[in-house]
Structure formats: C-alpha cells, structure tokens
Scaffold this active site. Structure first.
Site, PDB file in Angstrom:
ATOM      1  N   CYS A  18      -2.529 -58.832 -23.099  1.00 27.75           N
ATOM      2  CA  CYS A  18      -1.988 -58.658 -24.538  1.00 27.75           C
ATOM      3  C   CYS A  18      -3.105 -58.735 -25.524  1.00 27.75           C
ATOM      4  O   CYS A  18      -4.059 -59.467 -25.642  1.00 27.75           O
ATOM      5  CB  CYS A  18      -0.981 -59.796 -24.834  1.00 27.75           C
ATOM      6  N   GLU A  68      -3.273 -46.145 -22.444  1.00 24.62           N
ATOM      7  CA  GLU A  68      -3.024 -47.113 -21.152  1.00 24.62           C
ATOM      8  C   GLU A  68      -1.747 -47.715 -21.164  1.00 24.62           C
ATOM      9  O   GLU A  68      -0.680 -47.683 -22.342  1.00 24.62           O
ATOM     10  CB  GLU A  68      -4.001 -48.030 -21.520  1.00 24.62           C
TER      11      GLU A  68
END
EC number: 2.1.1.192
Length: 351
Positions: free
Chosen positions: A344, A102
């Site tokens: 994150c 990704e």
C-alpha cells in the site's frame, strides 16, 4: 450510438472491452448486425475470456473478418511481472499509448482470499505525502476497458480467479468516476465477471462530490475513505485534497452515506509516527468513529523513503489499544509485497 462511440468510429477501431451490454448492442446495430450479437460478444469476452475473433467459433468467417476490421478486442501489454516472497505479485501494464500503470495480486496467507488491487489512473492528480504514486507525472485517466483488463490479465497469468477487487492502486477513482463505475458494473455483472458487489471496494481520498454522486446513484459496492489524519490541519500537511474538500465536509458526506445507504464505511488510516499517531490523534479518531457506522483499517507506513519511519509493532499495538473505546471493528491491515514495491502506497512502476 453515443458521441464517445462515434468519436472512436472516426478515429479507428472501436474497443469492445469495457462496454456495457447496452452499448455493445448499439454498436452491433450501427454496424448492420443483429443486437443479439452483443450478448455473444459480452459472454465471449468475460465468461469464455476470448482474446481474438478466431475464438468466436459460432461466428461466420465473413462476420469475423468484418468485426476484425472495425472493432478491437485490445488487451493490455505486461511489461513487468514481479513475485514477492510472500506470494504477492505485481504487474506493470502498458496501454496502447505506452503509458504504464500497475496492479497487484494479493493472496491471503491461507489462500482463502485472493485480492486484485487495480489502478484507475496513470499517476495521480493528488499529492498525498506518503504515497509513491503522487511523485509520478499524471498522464491521464484509464478507460473502462483498461481497468477491467487488469483483472482479466492478472487472473490469466496467475491461473486463478480473484475473490475480491479493490480500486486502491494508482490514481483517485473519483477523479475518473464514469470509467471506474462502468468497470465495476462489468466486474459485478452476473453475465460478465460475476463478482458480488460486497467483494468490490472503491476507495477515495475524499472527493466529496464523487461521494455525493455515489450516494445518489445508490452504487452497491463497498466504499472506503483514505482518512489518514483526524484533524483538518494535520490532514492538510499530508493530503492536499484537504484544501478543496475540508474534513468536516468529508465526514458529513460519510455520515450521509451510512444513513442513506444503510451500509458501513471503511476508514483507511496510514500510521505515521509523530504525524498521525499518538493519544491526541487516537482520541480524535475515536470521536469520528463513534459518530457513524464504520470500521477502521490501520496501515503501518510502507514508504519510509519519504523521511518518515514505519511504526514498530509495539507502537501499532499501543495505537490500536487507544482506538478500542470507539467500539468499532479495527483491522491492522497487512501490507504484503514490500520487497517488490507492491504494498500500500508504493505503486510507482519501481522494481
């Protein structure tokens, strides 16, 4: 021609993305072509963003057919594209072997900063307890062309160019050092994507031999360390890399970086209530920060599904206040894209 390129000649078409200009020249000469063709291909791939040989209109039909048969302009396949309410976009790519990884497009609120967070591996060799990628099976390193193409494909789809690229997606960049640095050099090259070195950030969880190599080679890129705990025992509980590279060794390498390269280092610090926060941890982090030229990015935990909870805004504010005596810049890093698992620590091919 290098052994790597020779191996690809024997097994199939030679991928030309992710090659340095010197390597492209070697390939062209080995194919019986003039070396200047390399610069034309390099410019076509990264400046004109060509994706097929037909777009190289200055090449003869014979040359295009020859290159079509021997060389590949392979590009990643987008298998999933998700858009967050906050403007963040997450892309799941598949390699030619079908392995998925990704990248994330992260625009700032005012649109002035546009960051692409890219992956360096499929999965990760490490087991950071707060990171979703660590729960995936490690399936290998990405090649330089697969790293560079994340940027090319994201920019094409969003219709805009990034101002910054960060190697903070899936994987440990320094466990794929050669391909990461080669990709970064192409992103930085004025004849390619022309991103300033200070707009490219390479992060590590603490691979000390990689840091030493980075220093020795005087790499020009921004550098970050995913620290996450200021105490070796506490760090070991959440980051298994502490077993191989002790915190003391890591901090010495960080000091050597700032001294020898005369550049500031960034410490990334995930805030986990009851684990990495509180006055004692803050005091230890202040002591570390005072010992070298650094800044601290604090990041509220995003992966609450691992049994921990995200800190409240008040807890974050109190922790930052405790860090202020360090006298270094402290940034409470926003983590957009939570609703699409793009924040994150959340990259794990989930939707």
């Amino acid at each position: 021609m290098t052994q790597e390129i020779l191996g690809e000649v024997q097994t199939g078409k030679i991928p030309l993305k992710g090659r340095t200009l010197k390597e492209l020249s070697e390939i062209m000469v080995s194919l019986g072509e003039k070396s200047f063709r390399a610069k034309q291909i390099y410019h076509g791939l990264y400046v004109n963003r060509y994706e097929s040989w037909e777009q190289f209109t200055t090449f003869s039909k014979t040359l295009k057919e020859k290159l079509e048969g021997l060389c590949s302009l392979t590009q990643l396949t987008v298998v999933k594209h998700l858009k967050s309410v906050d403007g963040t976009q997450k892309f799941t790519f598949a390699s030619e072997q079908g392995k998925e990884f990704e990248a994330v497009w992260i625009p700032s609120g005012d649109g002035g900063r546009k960051t692409i967070c890219i992956s360096s591996q499929v999965g990760c060799t490490l087991n950071c307890k707060f990171c979703a990628t660590a729960k995936l099976e490690f399936q290998g390193n990405l090649k330089a062309h697969e790293i560079v193409d994340q940027v090319l494909q994201v920019e094409k789809i969003v219709g805009d160019n990034a101002t910054n690229v960060v190697f903070m997606g899936m994987g440990e960049p320094f466990h794929n050092y050669f391909n990461v640095i080669r990709a970064a050099s192409i992103l930085h090259d004025p004849d390619a994507l022309n991103l300033g070195a200070k707009r490219i950030t390479i992060s590590t969880s603490g691979v000390v031999n990689g840091i030493r190599r980075f220093i020795e080679n005087k790499e020009p890129y921004n550098f970050a360390i995913s620290l996450n705990h200021p105490d070796p025992n506490g760090r070991l509980q959440i980051m298994d890399i502490e077993e191989k590279f002790a915190l003391s060794e890591l901090l010495q390498a960080a000091k050597d970086f700032t001294r020898e390269l005369k550049r500031r280092i960034t410490f990334e610090y995930v805030m986990i209530p009851g684990v990495s926060m509180g006055p004692e941890n803050a005091n230890k982090l202040v002591k570390i920060a005072r010992s070298l030229d650094c800044k601290i990015n604090v990041i509220p935990l995003n992966t609450e599904f691992f049994g921990w909870r995200r800190p409240t805004k008040q807890e974050v504010a109190e922790f930052i206040t405790l860090l202020e005596p360090a006298g270094v810049p402290i940034l409470n890093r926003r983590s957009p894209g939570k609703d699409i698992f793009g924040a994150c620590g959340m990259l794990a091919s989930k939707s």
